[in-house]
Design a protein around this motif. Structure first.
Motif, short mmCIF file in Angstrom:
data_model
loop_
_atom_site.label_atom_id
_atom_site.label_comp_id
_atom_site.label_asym_id
_atom_site.label_seq_id
_atom_site.Cartn_x
_atom_site.Cartn_y
_atom_site.Cartn_z
N GLN A 98 4.85 11.67 -8.78
CA GLN A 98 4.14 11.80 -7.29
C GLN A 98 2.84 10.92 -7.14
N ASP A 99 2.97 9.67 -7.66
CA ASP A 99 1.77 8.73 -7.67
C ASP A 99 2.44 7.41 -6.91
N GLU A 100 1.67 6.77 -6.39
CA GLU A 100 2.09 5.36 -5.75
C GLU A 100 1.39 4.16 -6.51
N LEU A 101 1.97 2.92 -6.22
CA LEU A 101 1.57 1.66 -6.85
C LEU A 101 0.97 0.60 -5.53
N ALA A 102 -0.02 0.00 -6.12
CA ALA A 102 -0.38 -1.41 -5.29
C ALA A 102 0.00 -2.57 -6.11
N PHE A 103 0.78 -3.45 -5.27
CA PHE A 103 1.16 -4.65 -6.15
C PHE A 103 0.23 -5.73 -5.61
N HIS A 104 -0.55 -6.40 -6.43
CA HIS A 104 -1.36 -7.50 -6.28
C HIS A 104 -0.93 -8.85 -6.69
N SER A 105 -0.88 -9.99 -5.86
CA SER A 105 -0.89 -11.27 -6.21
C SER A 105 -2.11 -12.16 -5.63
N THR A 106 -2.01 -13.29 -5.89
CA THR A 106 -3.21 -14.26 -5.69
C THR A 106 -3.74 -13.86 -4.23
N GLU A 107 -2.66 -13.85 -3.15
CA GLU A 107 -3.21 -13.85 -2.03
C GLU A 107 -2.67 -12.53 -1.10
N GLN A 108 -1.55 -11.77 -1.84
CA GLN A 108 -1.04 -10.81 -0.91
C GLN A 108 -1.19 -9.45 -1.70
N LEU A 109 -1.29 -8.49 -1.04
CA LEU A 109 -1.35 -7.12 -1.44
C LEU A 109 -0.72 -6.05 -0.76
N PHE A 110 0.10 -5.28 -1.24
CA PHE A 110 0.87 -4.23 -0.92
C PHE A 110 0.65 -2.96 -1.65
N ILE A 111 1.04 -1.87 -0.77
CA ILE A 111 1.09 -0.43 -1.36
C ILE A 111 2.65 0.23 -1.45
N SER A 112 2.95 0.81 -2.35
CA SER A 112 4.51 1.44 -2.16
C SER A 112 4.60 2.31 -1.51
N GLY A 113 3.50 3.13 -1.19
CA GLY A 113 3.61 4.26 0.01
C GLY A 113 2.00 4.99 0.04
N VAL A 114 2.02 5.91 0.91
CA VAL A 114 0.52 6.60 1.14
C VAL A 114 0.72 7.89 0.83
N ASN A 115 -0.33 8.48 -0.06
CA ASN A 115 -0.45 9.79 -0.10
C ASN A 115 -2.00 10.09 0.10
N GLU A 116 -2.49 11.06 -0.61
CA GLU A 116 -4.11 11.35 -0.50
C GLU A 116 -5.02 10.55 -1.39
N PHE A 117 -4.24 10.22 -2.66
CA PHE A 117 -4.90 9.31 -3.58
C PHE A 117 -5.14 8.05 -3.20
N VAL A 118 -3.98 7.57 -2.47
CA VAL A 118 -3.73 6.12 -1.76
C VAL A 118 -5.14 6.02 -0.98
N LYS A 119 -5.19 7.18 0.05
CA LYS A 119 -6.23 6.80 1.21
C LYS A 119 -7.55 7.09 0.52
N LYS A 120 -7.93 8.17 -0.46
CA LYS A 120 -9.18 8.27 -1.08
C LYS A 120 -9.72 7.04 -2.04
N SER A 121 -8.63 6.28 -2.59
CA SER A 121 -8.89 5.27 -3.40
C SER A 121 -9.42 3.85 -2.76
N TYR A 122 -8.76 3.91 -1.49
CA TYR A 122 -9.30 2.39 -0.63
C TYR A 122 -10.36 3.09 0.25
#
Length: 255
Positions: A98-122
């Protein structure tokens, strides 16, 4: 030619309590450059997240994503990637927890989904939520993964020994290829500049800064640093919110 290199972590180090570069620190970096010291940001963040910081700090050279990407004056001199099949495997593994991921590249940044930990992290790093794109790793190179989770560190470490995991906040873990660190970025910069004997200064506070300090000749920990960072340091300066960077630069006669 440069007479020294100074490597600065961002959060808890170069940045203030609002995750910004203060005017005083920006002025200090300008003076540093006049004194023939090359300033380099060394961070777990990706390039997209630090554009304003670079501008305010007057810094053009970076070690981002914990050493996965290294730039000198805007030129990429090192780029390491995480294979798409590894990204897919970790995404399924994270979802089962029940975790989500963020994928980082040199210029792009995406998340796999949103939950409370995603919101709190950002929110913790004063950043806006990135776009949701669970299959971003299929379209763009992935240079770092973030596990957006309050815990489960040991579970991930045991499942994926081919990676190094850095707990980089209460709600996120940075994931990079094993053997890569801010410290390897230091050596990459020195090799590129062909200045093997130039003195280096490392400034940090978090667990991913231990390798940075160990790779530098002069190791500076903020007073708000973790005990593991202070143990590696030669000098403990004041907090990042209390003039710690400027105090340390003056202590070493760099400004």
């Amino acid at each position: 030619m440069y007479e020294a290199i100074a490597f600065f972590d961002l959060d808890g180090t170069l940045l203030n309590g609002k995750s910004q570069v203060s005017a005083e620190v920006g002025e200090a970096i300008t003076q540093l450059k006049k004194n023939k010291v090359l300033p380099i940001i060394a961070t777990g963040r990706n390039e997209q997240e630090i554009q304003q910081i670079k501008q305010d700090a007057h810094i053009t050279s970076t070690i981002t994503m914990n050493g996965m990407i290294v730039k000198v004056d805007g030129t990429i001199i090192e780029a390491s990637e995480i294979a798409p099949e590894q990204c897919e495997s970790m995404l399924h593994f994270a979802r089962n927890l029940q975790d989500e991921l963020a994928f980082h590249s040199t210029e792009q940044l995406f998340i796999s989904g949103v939950n409370e930990f995603v919101k709190k992290s950002y929110e913790f790093f004063h950043l806006e939520l990135p776009p949701i794109h669970p299959q971003a790793y299929q379209e763009f190179p992935t240079n770092m993964i973030l596990v957006l989770s309050e815990g489960n560190d040991t579970i991930y470490q045991e499942a994926y020994p081919e990676f190094t995991f850095y707990r980089n906040g209460p709600f996120c873990i940075d994931v990079v290829n094993k053997g890569i660190s801010k410290g390897t970025g230091v050596q990459t910069v020195k090799d590129y500049l062909k200045l093997p004997d130039i003195p280096t200064f490392g400034f940090g506070d978090g667990i991913n800064d231990v390798a940075l300090l160990m790779a530098c000749d002069n190791k500076i920990a903020m007073s708000n640093a973790l005990p593991e960072v202070k143990e590696q340091s030669d000098y403990v300066t004041a907090k990042n919110t209390n003039g710690g960077i400027i105090k340390a630069l003056k202590h070493y006669d760099l400004i």
